[in-house]
Design a protein around this motif. Structure first.
Motif, PDB file in Angstrom:
ATOM      1  N   GLY A   1       0.603  -1.513  -0.189  1.00  0.00           N
ATOM      2  CA  GLY A   1      -0.446  -0.167   0.202  1.00  0.00           C
ATOM      3  C   GLY A   1       0.754   1.001   0.622  1.00  0.00           C
ATOM      4  N   VAL A   2       0.149   2.341  -0.506  1.00  0.00           N
ATOM      5  CA  VAL A   2       0.772   3.640  -0.305  1.00  0.00           C
ATOM      6  C   VAL A   2       1.486   4.432   1.202  1.00  0.00           C
TER       7      VAL A   2
ATOM      8  N   VAL B   1      -2.530   4.993  -5.852  1.00  0.00           N
ATOM      9  CA  VAL B   1      -2.093   6.059  -7.336  1.00  0.00           C
ATOM     10  C   VAL B   1      -3.502   5.527  -8.408  1.00  0.00           C
ATOM     11  N   THR B   2      -3.500   6.172  -9.669  1.00  0.00           N
ATOM     12  CA  THR B   2      -4.090   6.773 -10.310  1.00  0.00           C
ATOM     13  C   THR B   2      -3.534   6.200 -11.593  1.00  0.00           C
TER      14      THR B   2
ATOM     15  N   LEU C   1       1.893   7.958 -13.172  1.00  0.00           N
ATOM     16  CA  LEU C   1       1.100   7.634 -11.828  1.00  0.00           C
ATOM     17  C   LEU C   1       0.606   9.360 -11.305  1.00  0.00           C
ATOM     18  N   ARG C   2      -0.418   9.324 -10.551  1.00  0.00           N
ATOM     19  CA  ARG C   2      -0.709  10.487 -10.136  1.00  0.00           C
ATOM     20  C   ARG C   2      -1.357   9.929  -8.768  1.00  0.00           C
TER      21      ARG C   2
ATOM     22  N   GLY D   1      -0.089   0.405  -3.841  1.00  0.00           N
ATOM     23  CA  GLY D   1      -1.399  -0.152  -3.768  1.00  0.00           C
ATOM     24  C   GLY D   1      -1.841  -0.685  -4.922  1.00  0.00           C
ATOM     25  N   LEU D   2      -0.564  -0.537  -6.226  1.00  0.00           N
ATOM     26  CA  LEU D   2      -1.940  -1.566  -7.409  1.00  0.00           C
ATOM     27  C   LEU D   2      -0.864  -2.365  -7.373  1.00  0.00           C
ATOM     28  N   ALA D   3      -1.791  -3.566  -8.029  1.00  0.00           N
ATOM     29  CA  ALA D   3      -0.986  -4.508  -8.300  1.00  0.00           C
ATOM     30  C   ALA D   3      -1.019  -4.785  -9.995  1.00  0.00           C
ATOM     31  N   THR D   4      -0.786  -4.141 -10.705  1.00  0.00           N
ATOM     32  CA  THR D   4      -0.298  -3.766 -11.865  1.00  0.00           C
ATOM     33  C   THR D   4       0.159  -2.994 -12.476  1.00  0.00           C
ATOM     34  N   LEU D   5       1.364  -1.906 -13.668  1.00  0.00           N
ATOM     35  CA  LEU D   5       0.922  -0.910 -13.674  1.00  0.00           C
ATOM     36  C   LEU D   5       0.974  -1.139 -15.503  1.00  0.00           C
TER      37      LEU D   5
END
Length: 242
Positions: free
Chosen positions: A105-106, A130-131, A122-123, A112-116
């Protein structure tokens, strides 16, 4: 005939005759005593006082499998040592390389993401994950964040004071949003007027200012060397950050 000290078992004399009744009486007494031991120990354990936090010197009873099930006791300190070799301490740490599953997690330095998605930006989103933004969306967001937002500040005729140290006239006015840490490229320009004559006067007054600065957040200071402006004028401050 005599009797045993503890269970009153009948002890025939050498001169007494053997009887089945005496034998049965002894057997019954032994059976009753043994049964009382079996059931009594359960009742004794149930009625024993409870202890909330065992000390190292306290002990528990076990049956030793290495010695044919003999009854033994183990100190609480020994139990803690044995458990320490099986379970991790309540407070411990791991190297990041030891974490091989799950999503970080952040708050722990992750995304907080499993994949990018490859090529996406990233924001930050506070402590939430992150979004991801497409390059086009990221460009639009950055353009909006760095857009020039002019702030109008007005200098009055009566507001000028002579600084005896610098021999310059100075005036400080409120400028919402301006920070001492803002980019040096932040610009200050005269506010235009539809009245040409008025514009000429304000331009001349503003031209007397030799320096603008921000010494305190939220305020703009102007300095005019030797001659102070005699006409009120306004300026537009375009704040640049990043």
């Amino acid at each position: 005939m005599q009797h045993s000290e503890h269970y009153e078992l009948k002890l025939p004399e050498t001169t007494d005759n053997y009887t089945v009744d005496n034998e049965n009486a002894n057997t019954t007494a032994i059976d009753t005593a043994l049964y009382g031991l079996e059931t009594g120990k359960e009742a004794a354990l149930s009625a024993a006082a409870a202890k909330a936090a065992p000390a190292d010197g306290d002990s528990v009873v076990i049956t030793d499998s290495a010695e044919g099930g003999k009854t033994k006791r183990v100190l609480w300190s020994g139990i803690k040592t044995a458990l320490g070799s099986v379970f991790a301490a309540a407070s411990h740490s791991h190297a990041t390389g030891d974490i091989t599953t799950g999503t970080l997690g952040v708050p722990r330095g992750g995304t907080g993401l499993a994949t990018l998605t490859s090529g996406y930006f990233l924001r930050g989103n506070g402590t939430d994950a992150v979004t991801l933004s497409t390059p086009a969306a990221a460009k639009t967001a950055m353009a909006a964040a760095t857009a020039l937002t002019p702030v109008t500040c007005s200098f009055t005729v009566a507001g000028w004071t002579l600084n005896s140290t610098t021999s310059c006239y100075e005036q400080t006015v409120a400028c919402a949003g301006l920070l001492t840490t803002d980019d040096k490229r932040t610009s200050v320009t005269p506010v235009g007027s539809t009245d040409a004559a008025a514009q000429k006067l304000t331009d001349a007054a503003e031209a007397l200012v030799t320096r603008y600065s921000c010494g305190t957040d939220g305020y703009l200071s102007a300095r005019a060397a030797s001659t102070k402006p005699t006409v009120a004028f306004s300026v537009a401050v375009s704040i640049i950050r990043g």
